[in-house]
Design a protein around this motif. Sequence first.
Motif, mmCIF file in Angstrom:
data_model
loop_
_atom_site.group_PDB
_atom_site.id
_atom_site.type_symbol
_atom_site.label_atom_id
_atom_site.label_comp_id
_atom_site.label_asym_id
_atom_site.label_seq_id
_atom_site.Cartn_x
_atom_site.Cartn_y
_atom_site.Cartn_z
ATOM 1 N N VAL A 35 0.838 -1.204 0.000
ATOM 2 C CA VAL A 35 0.000 0.000 0.000
ATOM 3 C C VAL A 35 0.875 1.256 0.000
ATOM 4 C CG1 VAL A 35 -1.821 1.244 1.215
ATOM 5 C CG2 VAL A 35 -1.822 -1.245 1.202
ATOM 6 N N SER A 36 1.949 1.244 0.773
ATOM 7 C CA SER A 36 2.795 2.437 0.815
ATOM 8 C C SER A 36 3.578 2.606 -0.490
ATOM 9 C CB SER A 36 3.741 2.393 2.016
ATOM 10 O OG SER A 36 4.468 1.188 2.004
ATOM 11 N N ALA A 37 3.950 1.494 -1.117
ATOM 12 C CA ALA A 37 4.696 1.602 -2.372
ATOM 13 C C ALA A 37 3.879 2.365 -3.426
ATOM 14 C CB ALA A 37 5.054 0.209 -2.887
ATOM 15 N N ILE A 38 2.583 2.131 -3.459
ATOM 16 C CA ILE A 38 1.724 2.846 -4.421
ATOM 17 C C ILE A 38 1.775 4.354 -4.157
ATOM 18 C CG2 ILE A 38 -0.674 3.198 -5.187
ATOM 19 C CD1 ILE A 38 -1.174 0.237 -4.553
ATOM 20 N N LEU A 39 1.737 4.716 -2.882
ATOM 21 C CA LEU A 39 1.778 6.129 -2.510
ATOM 22 C C LEU A 39 3.102 6.771 -2.958
ATOM 23 C CD1 LEU A 39 0.837 8.641 -0.890
ATOM 24 C CD2 LEU A 39 1.804 7.576 1.143
ATOM 25 N N PHE A 40 4.209 6.119 -2.612
ATOM 26 C CA PHE A 40 5.512 6.717 -2.922
ATOM 27 C C PHE A 40 5.737 6.787 -4.437
ATOM 28 C CE2 PHE A 40 6.617 4.783 1.405
ATOM 29 C CZ PHE A 40 6.150 5.918 2.058
ATOM 30 N N GLU A 41 5.294 5.752 -5.132
ATOM 31 C CA GLU A 41 5.427 5.717 -6.590
ATOM 32 C C GLU A 41 4.634 6.877 -7.209
ATOM 33 O OE1 GLU A 41 7.231 3.697 -8.430
ATOM 34 O OE2 GLU A 41 6.496 4.485 -10.358
ATOM 35 N N ALA A 42 3.394 7.059 -6.746
ATOM 36 C CA ALA A 42 2.548 8.128 -7.305
ATOM 37 C C ALA A 42 3.176 9.497 -7.062
ATOM 38 C CB ALA A 42 1.152 8.062 -6.686
ATOM 39 N N LEU A 43 3.709 9.692 -5.863
ATOM 40 C CA LEU A 43 4.317 10.987 -5.557
ATOM 41 C C LEU A 43 5.576 11.203 -6.386
ATOM 42 C CD1 LEU A 43 3.865 11.127 -1.675
ATOM 43 C CD2 LEU A 43 2.600 12.414 -3.412
ATOM 44 N N SER A 44 6.343 10.137 -6.601
ATOM 45 C CA SER A 44 7.590 10.323 -7.338
ATOM 46 C C SER A 44 7.316 10.648 -8.803
ATOM 47 C CB SER A 44 8.498 9.102 -7.189
ATOM 48 O OG SER A 44 8.177 8.135 -8.155
ATOM 49 N N THR A 45 6.274 10.043 -9.389
ATOM 50 C CA THR A 45 6.003 10.352 -10.798
ATOM 51 C C THR A 45 5.545 11.799 -10.983
ATOM 52 O OG1 THR A 45 3.769 9.479 -10.567
ATOM 53 C CG2 THR A 45 5.413 8.005 -11.534
ATOM 54 N N THR A 46 4.997 12.430 -9.935
ATOM 55 C CA THR A 46 4.628 13.846 -10.063
ATOM 56 C C THR A 46 5.741 14.760 -9.580
ATOM 57 O OG1 THR A 46 3.256 13.224 -8.192
ATOM 58 C CG2 THR A 46 2.164 14.361 -10.009
ATOM 59 N N GLY A 47 6.835 14.183 -9.137
ATOM 60 C CA GLY A 47 7.950 15.021 -8.692
ATOM 61 C C GLY A 47 7.685 15.721 -7.371
ATOM 62 N N VAL A 48 6.816 15.132 -6.546
ATOM 63 C CA VAL A 48 6.567 15.732 -5.238
ATOM 64 C C VAL A 48 7.543 15.142 -4.225
ATOM 65 C CG1 VAL A 48 4.904 15.873 -3.333
ATOM 66 C CG2 VAL A 48 4.135 16.206 -5.694
ATOM 67 N N ASN A 49 8.248 16.011 -3.518
ATOM 68 C CA ASN A 49 9.233 15.551 -2.538
ATOM 69 C C ASN A 49 8.565 15.263 -1.193
ATOM 70 O OD1 ASN A 49 11.862 14.969 -1.611
ATOM 71 N ND2 ASN A 49 11.900 16.981 -0.594
ATOM 72 N N ILE A 50 8.952 14.150 -0.580
ATOM 73 C CA ILE A 50 8.405 13.782 0.726
ATOM 74 C C ILE A 50 9.349 14.267 1.811
ATOM 75 C CG2 ILE A 50 7.732 11.858 2.205
ATOM 76 C CD1 ILE A 50 7.270 10.226 -0.369
#
Length: 426
Positions: free
Chosen positions: A365-380
Amino acid sequence: MALIVQKYGGSSVADAESIKRVAKRIVDTRRAGNDVVVAVSAMGDTTDELLDLAAQVAPIPAPRELDMLLSSGERISMALLAMSIHSMGFDARSFTGPQAGMRTDSRHGAARIVEVTPTRLREALDEGAIVIVAGFQGINDDTQDITTLGRGGSDTTAVALAAALGADVCEIYSDVDGIFTADPRVVPLARKLSHVTSEEMLEMAANGAKVLYIRAVEYARRHGVLIHARSTFTSNEGTYVLGEGMKNPREPEGEAMEEPIVAGVATDLSQAKITVVGVPDVPGKAAEIFKIVAKSGANVDMIVQNAAPTGRADISFTLPKSDAAAALRALAAEQSDVGFEALLHDDQIGKLSVVGAGMRTHSGVSAILFEALSTTGVNIEMISTSEIRISVVVRGDELAEAARVVHAAYGLDGEVEAVVAAGTGR
Ligand code: ASP
Ligand code: MG
């Protein structure tokens, strides 16, 4: 015959026309053969206006008098609502919090309900009357003074009445259609949920969702009250909030649907981040820092520590924006004692949370979140998790975009944009 408790928020009873519309809705419920108990909020922005008035006559109004003042807002709406119901040919009786048997502790402005003794309400129901109760107020047994439950407390009044009277359902009416998979003003493709579990609802409310108050949901969970959050302005089904072992009453028996892993995406722009730079990396420093922060009255949410090989660490934490100034002042005053190098304050952060009971049993579940954020270039910038939630801190101006992408990545997008009255949820 069912017993239905209904709660109407301030936006639902803002003027005479709205009060008549609500009265009609109550009468329709009665006509359908139900006993009806109503908890009502103060009209429109009355509570805010009363707070303004108080501030004009006293810099710090006495808490006892402030509760006396604020409790009058709900008395206006309850009496008007009862009158309006009378004029439709039905018996209705209004009751203040104390008359309704709402007994609280003595904390003015933030009282907790300790017991509900609805003797007079039962009598009125037995005599066939519709019962209207002033929301958000009670009485303390020791002082015999009027108390209020804190902002938004009418939700709790309604749930407490439902529990004490053994109601079949507690309907919470506001100007939005129910609980959505995300705030539709942020994520236009958000969908209305037909139900959500109370533990998911608590996580969503604690992380930015505004439709229901946390304390009301907690009370409902503890006392097994079924909540139905719905709109005053339509007759659409809203969202059921299900406690342990409860079923969605709208779902046909035996056709339990596969539950989605993620119920929703919550967004929150109300937090700030403080970083304590260069903290000596020795035992006891985190304790010192968070003792100081706690003493300032701040409510800390996420915490991250980065230890560097230099023997010094940076500790960042988030807290409500309104708590930040006091926390910074308190920390600055102890800088030399604690021995840190500097303080940074950042109030441009946004928090995005993904909530779902299915996380317990599903991986990835978390991998989906991090993947989605990375494709939009949003930094965590920060990450925290609970059993059924993953939250990340991102730049505030990227939060909306991040929420839309993440919402889509979990397959939550609806087919059409949600038609939402841009309501306040109150
Ligand atoms: N009138 C109170 C408030 O505005 C209580 C409520 O609306 O639930 O906070
Ligand atoms: Mg209100």
